[in-house]
Design a protein around this motif. Structure first.
Motif, PDB file in Angstrom:
ATOM      1  N   PRO A 120       0.886  -1.143  -0.199  1.00  0.00           N
ATOM      2  CA  PRO A 120       0.034  -0.127  -0.137  1.00  0.00           C
ATOM      3  C   PRO A 120       0.782   1.291   0.147  1.00  0.00           C
ATOM      4  N   ALA A 121       1.878   1.182   0.519  1.00  0.00           N
ATOM      5  CA  ALA A 121       2.975   2.382   0.716  1.00  0.00           C
ATOM      6  C   ALA A 121       3.256   2.894  -0.878  1.00  0.00           C
ATOM      7  N   TYR A 122       3.064   1.975  -1.850  1.00  0.00           N
ATOM      8  CA  TYR A 122       3.625   2.507  -3.232  1.00  0.00           C
ATOM      9  C   TYR A 122       2.383   3.006  -3.933  1.00  0.00           C
ATOM     10  N   ILE A 123       1.241   2.953  -3.458  1.00  0.00           N
ATOM     11  CA  ILE A 123       0.012   3.423  -4.236  1.00  0.00           C
ATOM     12  C   ILE A 123      -0.049   4.935  -3.916  1.00  0.00           C
ATOM     13  N   SER A 124      -0.033   5.906  -4.948  1.00  0.00           N
ATOM     14  CA  SER A 124      -0.176   7.376  -5.035  1.00  0.00           C
ATOM     15  C   SER A 124      -1.577   7.710  -5.128  1.00  0.00           C
ATOM     16  N   HIS A 125      -2.331   6.932  -5.827  1.00  0.00           N
ATOM     17  CA  HIS A 125      -3.787   7.429  -6.055  1.00  0.00           C
ATOM     18  C   HIS A 125      -4.534   6.260  -6.520  1.00  0.00           C
ATOM     19  N   LEU A 126      -5.766   5.942  -5.805  1.00  0.00           N
ATOM     20  CA  LEU A 126      -6.586   4.906  -6.268  1.00  0.00           C
ATOM     21  C   LEU A 126      -8.006   5.515  -6.459  1.00  0.00           C
ATOM     22  N   SER A 127      -8.607   5.152  -7.576  1.00  0.00           N
ATOM     23  CA  SER A 127     -10.129   5.579  -7.783  1.00  0.00           C
ATOM     24  C   SER A 127     -10.756   4.064  -8.330  1.00  0.00           C
ATOM     25  N   VAL A 128     -11.407   3.712  -7.357  1.00  0.00           N
ATOM     26  CA  VAL A 128     -12.324   2.280  -7.673  1.00  0.00           C
ATOM     27  C   VAL A 128     -13.305   2.512  -8.680  1.00  0.00           C
ATOM     28  N   ALA A 129     -13.950   3.562  -8.622  1.00  0.00           N
ATOM     29  CA  ALA A 129     -14.997   4.030  -9.451  1.00  0.00           C
ATOM     30  C   ALA A 129     -14.578   4.100 -10.832  1.00  0.00           C
ATOM     31  N   GLN A 130     -13.404   4.677 -11.187  1.00  0.00           N
ATOM     32  CA  GLN A 130     -12.784   4.577 -12.369  1.00  0.00           C
ATOM     33  C   GLN A 130     -11.970   3.634 -12.794  1.00  0.00           C
ATOM     34  N   GLN A 131     -11.642   2.656 -11.749  1.00  0.00           N
ATOM     35  CA  GLN A 131     -10.784   1.288 -11.933  1.00  0.00           C
ATOM     36  C   GLN A 131      -9.574   1.753 -12.348  1.00  0.00           C
ATOM     37  N   GLN A 132      -9.085   2.854 -11.524  1.00  0.00           N
ATOM     38  CA  GLN A 132      -7.525   3.490 -12.051  1.00  0.00           C
ATOM     39  C   GLN A 132      -6.934   3.305 -10.611  1.00  0.00           C
ATOM     40  N   VAL A 133      -5.524   3.194 -10.761  1.00  0.00           N
ATOM     41  CA  VAL A 133      -4.451   3.282  -9.797  1.00  0.00           C
ATOM     42  C   VAL A 133      -3.195   3.839 -10.200  1.00  0.00           C
ATOM     43  N   VAL A 134      -2.833   4.780  -9.568  1.00  0.00           N
ATOM     44  CA  VAL A 134      -1.165   5.327 -10.012  1.00  0.00           C
ATOM     45  C   VAL A 134      -0.221   4.718  -8.589  1.00  0.00           C
ATOM     46  N   LEU A 135       0.569   4.176  -9.096  1.00  0.00           N
ATOM     47  CA  LEU A 135       1.654   3.561  -8.250  1.00  0.00           C
ATOM     48  C   LEU A 135       3.243   4.291  -8.542  1.00  0.00           C
ATOM     49  N   GLN A 136       3.637   4.417  -7.244  1.00  0.00           N
ATOM     50  CA  GLN A 136       4.920   5.254  -7.354  1.00  0.00           C
ATOM     51  C   GLN A 136       6.077   4.474  -7.041  1.00  0.00           C
TER      52      GLN A 136
END
Length: 374
Positions: A120-136
């Protein structure tokens, strides 16, 4: 009913690990989805100093609700009451119109399963509604890199990252698993450290006019080497210290002199030296021209006179300067690559050969060619 019996009845997958009931580990069920939690309740049955640890799935669901969870812990009298309130809060987040209302429960579960292998520490942004994740990923030089995935949980998620196209293609080839793509993304970041260092050396020691704001994706630089003469470099990200592809832009008479120097000294290229030092050596420079102090970008453009594209009559197209020039000394018209490609494509006399298209210069009729984009 006794608190332990209620927990056993309502949460059969949450198991106490000692006779004092001070440690629990297992699963709670929210709208058909199972989430793993661990509870340390040192003063059971009192909830004082209780510590809750959650798996990634429910942690993402309850992100930003830490104060609410603390309030629930303070107001509940039994562990069973706390668990019931925790499940209610999680269910509300799953139904929140700002969160997951636009995806089905099955899709939500798929997304959580996809992210289970990512810290979880690598997850910069998460939008379940948009099925999108940004990993850092932070590299060894302290640079931050981002991998954006859209459509996670689907067979072909959309992938973007601040990597050169060659490296991004390697990441995409590892789809659709989020975990596997992130691992390959980290490998690519590690393997490109020298490339980014080399490009920073170019940016700091040369007058770069294109791109205007270089980013980590860019493998090309256009630098000023003389009055109204520039040099375009295309660097191999896997071998950045090797000889790059070099193209001169400017009046043919001046450019031909630089080409002769390059041909004569190209064998002197030393892969152990920096790219700027190699360029100075093969071009016979003591130093590169410097951007005059106190000039803004518009003034700098006037000083270097890059000229307008003969097709679109603009200097910059989507931030890029013209990079193609008519080889005729009497003409010298310049073009954005995309503009020249589109124009040649429209002419019936043009023809393709491998990855280039050739035809007639729209200004003078001389033979001209450019790469086929893509």
């Amino acid at each position: 009913m006794d608190d332990q019996l209620l927990i056993l009845k309502k949460f059969p997958l949450l198991v106490p690990h000692n006779r004092e009931f001070t440690f629990y580990d297992g699963f709670i069920c929210v709208k058909g989805a199972e989430f793993r939690i661990s509870l340390n309740v040192p003063h059971y049955p009192a909830l004082k100093d209780m510590h809750l640890e959650c798996s990634w799935g429910i942690s993402a669901l309850l992100r930003g609700k830490e104060n609410t969870i603390t309030q629930i812990q303070e107001t509940c009298h039994t562990l069973h009451e706390f668990l019931e309130a925790l499940c209610t809060l999680a269910a509300e987040q799953m139904s929140d119109s700002q969160g997951t209302a636009s995806v089905t429960t099955r899709t939500y579960i798929n997304i959580m399963e996809e992210l289970a292998s990512v810290n979880p520490a690598y997850i910069s942004h998460l939008s379940v509604a948009q099925q999108q994740v940004v990993l850092q990923k932070i590299d060894s030089a302290g640079r931050k890199h981002y991998l954006s995935l859209s459509g996670i949980g689907e067979p072909n998620p959309r992938v973007s990252a601040d990597l050169p196209q060659q490296a991004l293609a390697v990441v995409r080839a590892k789809g659709p698993s989020v975990g596997s793509m992130y691992r390959v993304f980290c490998q690519q970041v590690a393997s490109l450290q020298r490339f980014w260092t080399v490009m920073q050396e170019v940016d700091s020691s040369c007058w770069v006019i294109d791109p205007e704001e270089p980013n980590l994706r860019d493998t090309a630089r256009r630098i000023i080497i003389g009055e109204n003469v520039s040099l375009q470099l295309q660097v191999n990200p896997w071998d950045p210290c090797s000889r790059p592809d070099i193209k001169f832009l400017g009046p043919e008479k001046t450019v031909s002199e630089f080409r002769e120097r390059l041909v004569y000294r190209f064998e002197e290229w030393d892969s152990e030296s920096s790219l700027p030092d190699n360029l100075k050596s093969v071009l016979g420079f003591e130093s590169f021209p410097e951007k005059p102090e106190g000039t803004d970008e518009d003034e700098a453009n006037l000083l270097i006179r890059p000229g307008e594209c003969f097709v679109c009559f603009s200097v910059r197209l989507e931030g890029s300067l013209p990079s193609e020039a008519c080889p005729s000394e009497r003409c010298g018209s310049i073009f954005h690559m995309d503009c020249l490609y589109q124009l040649l494509m429209s002419l019936p006399t043009s023809h393709r050969s491998f990855n280039r298209i050739s035809g007639e210069c729209p200004s003078c009729g001389a033979a001209i060619s450019c790469p086929i984009p893509g």
